[in-house]
Structure formats: structure tokens, C-alpha cells
Design an enzyme around this catalytic site. Structure first.
Site, mmCIF file in Angstrom:
data_model
loop_
_atom_site.group_PDB
_atom_site.id
_atom_site.type_symbol
_atom_site.label_atom_id
_atom_site.label_comp_id
_atom_site.label_asym_id
_atom_site.label_seq_id
_atom_site.Cartn_x
_atom_site.Cartn_y
_atom_site.Cartn_z
ATOM 1 N N LYS A 19 0.994 -1.497 -0.466
ATOM 2 C CA LYS A 19 0.036 0.213 -0.068
ATOM 3 C C LYS A 19 0.846 1.690 -0.247
ATOM 4 O O LYS A 19 0.494 2.145 0.200
ATOM 5 C CB LYS A 19 -0.874 -0.030 0.920
ATOM 6 C CG LYS A 19 -2.469 -1.097 1.062
ATOM 7 C CD LYS A 19 -3.066 -1.170 2.319
ATOM 8 C CE LYS A 19 -4.556 -1.969 2.445
ATOM 9 N NZ LYS A 19 -4.257 -3.194 1.838
ATOM 10 N N HIS B 18 -3.914 2.648 -0.038
ATOM 11 C CA HIS B 18 -4.665 1.855 0.632
ATOM 12 C C HIS B 18 -6.329 2.220 -0.921
ATOM 13 O O HIS B 18 -7.029 3.142 -1.340
ATOM 14 C CB HIS B 18 -6.029 2.115 1.830
ATOM 15 C CG HIS B 18 -7.112 1.275 2.152
ATOM 16 N ND1 HIS B 18 -7.652 0.141 1.094
ATOM 17 C CD2 HIS B 18 -7.223 0.482 3.969
ATOM 18 C CE1 HIS B 18 -7.592 -0.723 2.511
ATOM 19 N NE2 HIS B 18 -7.411 -0.075 3.813
ATOM 20 N N PHE C 250 -12.875 -2.936 7.563
ATOM 21 C CA PHE C 250 -14.221 -2.568 8.938
ATOM 22 C C PHE C 250 -15.012 -3.673 9.427
ATOM 23 O O PHE C 250 -15.232 -4.219 9.002
ATOM 24 C CB PHE C 250 -14.831 -1.120 8.692
ATOM 25 C CG PHE C 250 -14.175 0.125 8.632
ATOM 26 C CD1 PHE C 250 -12.479 0.122 8.964
ATOM 27 C CD2 PHE C 250 -14.600 1.235 8.236
ATOM 28 C CE1 PHE C 250 -12.043 0.612 8.930
ATOM 29 C CE2 PHE C 250 -13.904 2.291 8.904
ATOM 30 C CZ PHE C 250 -12.918 2.887 8.642
#
Length: 398
Positions: A321, A326, A385
């Protein structure tokens, strides 16, 4: 669907990618070798009012890379278009039959950028000046549908949205479809374009670094947002051998778990990530880990703990990354392709801008420049998440 048979081997016969450091595998790998990132000033929409106005963007003009008409291009979202470009490269390299090929795509935003454009146009210019077709481009099912339609893939479509773990989960799901003989070929990966809601949301969460991200570093402050798409073509190993395919790698297994801990933060002890890694590894060993490595304080610390527990302190680790940001729902696909290329080239990508590692980041993170090394297998981590965790284990074909 029949229960997947874990003894069925899965071959990778094609790979396609587009992101901020390249429009195809060759360009991306050249950037990796040259330690050249794709992070710059955000141009897609205004970002000056946020703590950062940096992003890892793909070239604006996608039209020259698309195998479709200008009229069809206008019907698709930017996320769809990125998916089509990456899928084309993967399918052309593979040459796999398409009649019973499924498409499994992970995405986080889908066509949200186009939905935003519709909303702002309507707000400023009125309803009659806002084309309703832009709203039709918003669903997260769009990329899979577009790829299946453009390339006539008739085995079915799967669309997965589990935040930043979406593409990794889509690849794992595709593996199960093949192992249960529900499909003969799978095109699996992810696609996501930058949009205002995501960009502002991560800024509001104070999860964005005002400078280019520096995963695992003592001075890290958060992520750099990016966009892109990547796909792998997967087949049962015996089928690939029978048709004389060039096998790039073998997808040995995958692991999936959920922290069940917090809407945005990972479990601090890394237990959820550790569970996914151990599930992917089983009794296997690994030579390199392409980490999720976002650059946030909590993720890098928790992932380090997970890696220490799952594979030990001596395995080299890096975060790609640091090159292309991202890419959200696409990250599991983008980083899976990078992992396959690393195995093929026997070269581990570095973690850029890692001058001093943080006290809670105690692994070998391959700073600054690529490292030639013997690799038989490599693990690609992708977490999201809600505590969604996916680890993919690849090896060189035997």
C-alpha cells in the site's frame, strides 16, 4: 451447492491489474522494482478542505484501455470500467473457457462516485439537467455484471461488499465454487474508484496521513486512499494442466474470520487477523507476507501481533500500500496479484518510506528497496471495517 472439497487444487492461470503505479502487470511490476509510488495531489474532486489532499489515482482517461464502444463506456461507472480493464488482461493471459466462468468481485463503493455526480448536478442545475442513468451506475453489483456482459462469462456473478476485505473474500468464495464444481473457471478480484464520501469519511475518522502513507513506521499517521482493480483467473489445477495452460501460481487455501469487536477498529491483540492467517496456513509454512499494512496506528500494531503469533518473527513482511495507497474494496485483489508476481519473480516488494519502525512494529518489513529471496509460498492479508479478515495463501506450482 456441493460442499467444497479442500483437496481440489486451484491454479492461477491469469492476472490483470490497474492502479496508481501502472495500467497492467508489466507497468505495475516495473514501478515495484524501481520503488516508485503513485501517490500525488488529488485531482478527481476538491480535497483542499481536508487534512490531506493526496491520493493514489489511476490515469484519468480510461477510454484507450477499454474493449467497448464509447456509448457503452458512458453506461458504466468508473469502478465498472476499472474492473473491465483488469479483467481483460487476466482473461487474455489465461485463455480459459468462458462458458461456465463465474465472476466474483469485491467492491466497497461501487458506482458511488456517479451517484454523487448525479446528486450535485441535480442540486446545482436542477432535476432535468441531472441524467438518471448516473444513479443506475451506483449498485455494488455493477462491476461483476459489467465484466460478465463485456466478456460473455456465463457461469454467474457474485458481488461481495465486506469493506476493505471485499476482494479477498470474493477470491475465497470463488475458490469454494470451483472446489464444489459449481463452476469450471472463476474470474475473481475487486474494483473500487475514489469518491467524495469515502475520502471525506476517512478524513473525518482522522485515519488519513497528510503525507504519503508510511506503514509500520514510528511517524505513521494513517492511510493514503487509492483506487484500482485486479482479477485472478482461477481453475481447478487438473483442468488447467489438461488444457496446457501456463500456471502462474497455486492458490493453496484461504482463511476468513471476523473480530466481532468494533465498527472500525481491529481487535488490539490481532486475534481476528491471526485466526484468518492460521486458517489459511493450516500446517503449511510461508516465506513472505504481503501485509494489509494500512499505516494506521491500530492496524499496523494489531497485524504485527497477528503475524508474530501465526508465523513467527523471522518471516519478511511488507506493505505494498505504500506504493498505490489503500484501494479499499479492491485491495485484496490488487495485493493478491502483486503477491503472485512476487512469487514468480522471486522478489519481495518493499515497504516505502519506512525510515524508523515503530516500537510496536517489530518485524522485518523490507524497507525502501525490493529484496531478492527464495519464495515457495506467500501469504496475502486483507482486512476490513467491522473486523472482516481474509488471508490468501499462494505457492509456486509443483
Amino acid at each position: 451447492m456441493r460442499k467444497p472439497d479442500p483437496n481440489v487444487r486451484i491454479a492461477v492461470t491469469g492476472a490483470g491489474i490497474i492502479c496508481a503505479i501502472g495500467r497492467n502487470k508489466e507497468e505495475v511490476w516495473r514501478s515495484i522494482v524501481e520503488s516508485r509510488d503513485g501517490i500525488g495531489k488529488l485531482t478527481r474532486f476538491p480535497g483542499e478542505t481536508f487534512p490531506t489532499d493526496l491520493a493514489a489515482e489511476v490515469d484519468r482517461d480510461l477510454a484507450p484501455m477499454l474493449p467497448i464502444s464509447k456509448r457503452e463506456t458512458k453506461r458504466l461507472s468508473r469502478t465498472d470500467l476499472l474492473a473491465v480493464i483488469a479483467a481483460r488482461e487476466a482473461l487474455e493471459q489465461s485463455g480459459a473457457p468462458r462458458e461456465r466462468a463465474i465472476v466474483a468481485t469485491g467492491t466497497s463503493t461501487g458506482g458511488l462516485l456517479e451517484g454523487e455526480d448525479y446528486y450535485f448536478t441535480r442540486l446545482v442545475r436542477g432535476r432535468r439537467r441531472a441524467p438518471a442513468s448516473r444513479v443506475l451506475q451506483q449498485p455494488t453489483s455493477g462491476p461483476s455484471d459489467a465484466v460478465a456482459r463485456v466478456f460473455n462469462l456465463g457461469g454467474g456473478v457474485v458481488s461481495n461488499a465486506t469493506a476493505c476485505a471485499s476482494a479477498g473474500a470474493a477470491i475465497g468464495m470463488a475458490t469454494d465454487y470451483l472446489r464444489s464444481h459449481h463452476a469450471d473457471v472463476a474470474l475473481a478480484g475487486g474494483s473500487d474508484a475514489l469518491c467524495r464520501l469515502t475520502y471525506s469519511g476517512f478524513n473525518v475518522l482522522q485515519a488519513v496521513d497528510p503525507a504519503p502513507c508510511s506503514p509500520f513506521a514510528a511517524d505513521r499517521k494513517g492511510i493514503t486512499l487509492g483506487e484500482g482493480a485486479a482479477y485472478l483467473v482461477l481453475e481447478r489445477f487438473e483442468d488447467a494442466v489438461a488444457r496446457g495452460a501456463n500456471i502462474l501460481a497455486e492458490l493453496r487455501s484461504y482463511g476468513a474470520s471476523c473480530d466481532a469487536h468494533h465498527p472500525t477498529a481491529p481487535a488490539e491483540d490481532g486475534s481476528g487477523a491471526e485466526a484468518a492467517m492460521k486458517m489459511a496456513l493450516g500446517a503449511e509454512t510461508v516465506d513472505y507476507v504481503n501485509a494489509h499494512g494500512t499505516g494506521t496506528l491500530l492496524n499496523d500494531s494489531a497485524e504485527t501481533k497477528a503475524i508474530l503469533s501465526a508465523v513467527g518473527p523471522k518471516i519478511p513482511v511488507s506493505s505494498t500500500k505504500s506504493y498505490f495507497g489503500h484501494t479499499l474494496g479492491a485491495s485484496g485483489g490488487v495485493e493478491a496479484v502483486i503477491t503472485v508476481l512476487a512469487l514468480r519473480e522471486q522478489l519481495a516488494p518493499p515497504t516505502l518510506r519506512l525510515h524508523v519502525a515503530a516500537n510496536d512494529c517489530t518485524l522485518d518489513y523490507i524497507p525502501h528497496t525490493p529484496r531478492p529471496m527464495e519464495m515457495r509460498s506467500a501469504l496475502s492479508n486483507t482486512f476490513g471495517f467491522g473486523g472482516s479478515n481474509v488471508s490468501l495463501l499462494f505457492s509456486l506450482p509443483e
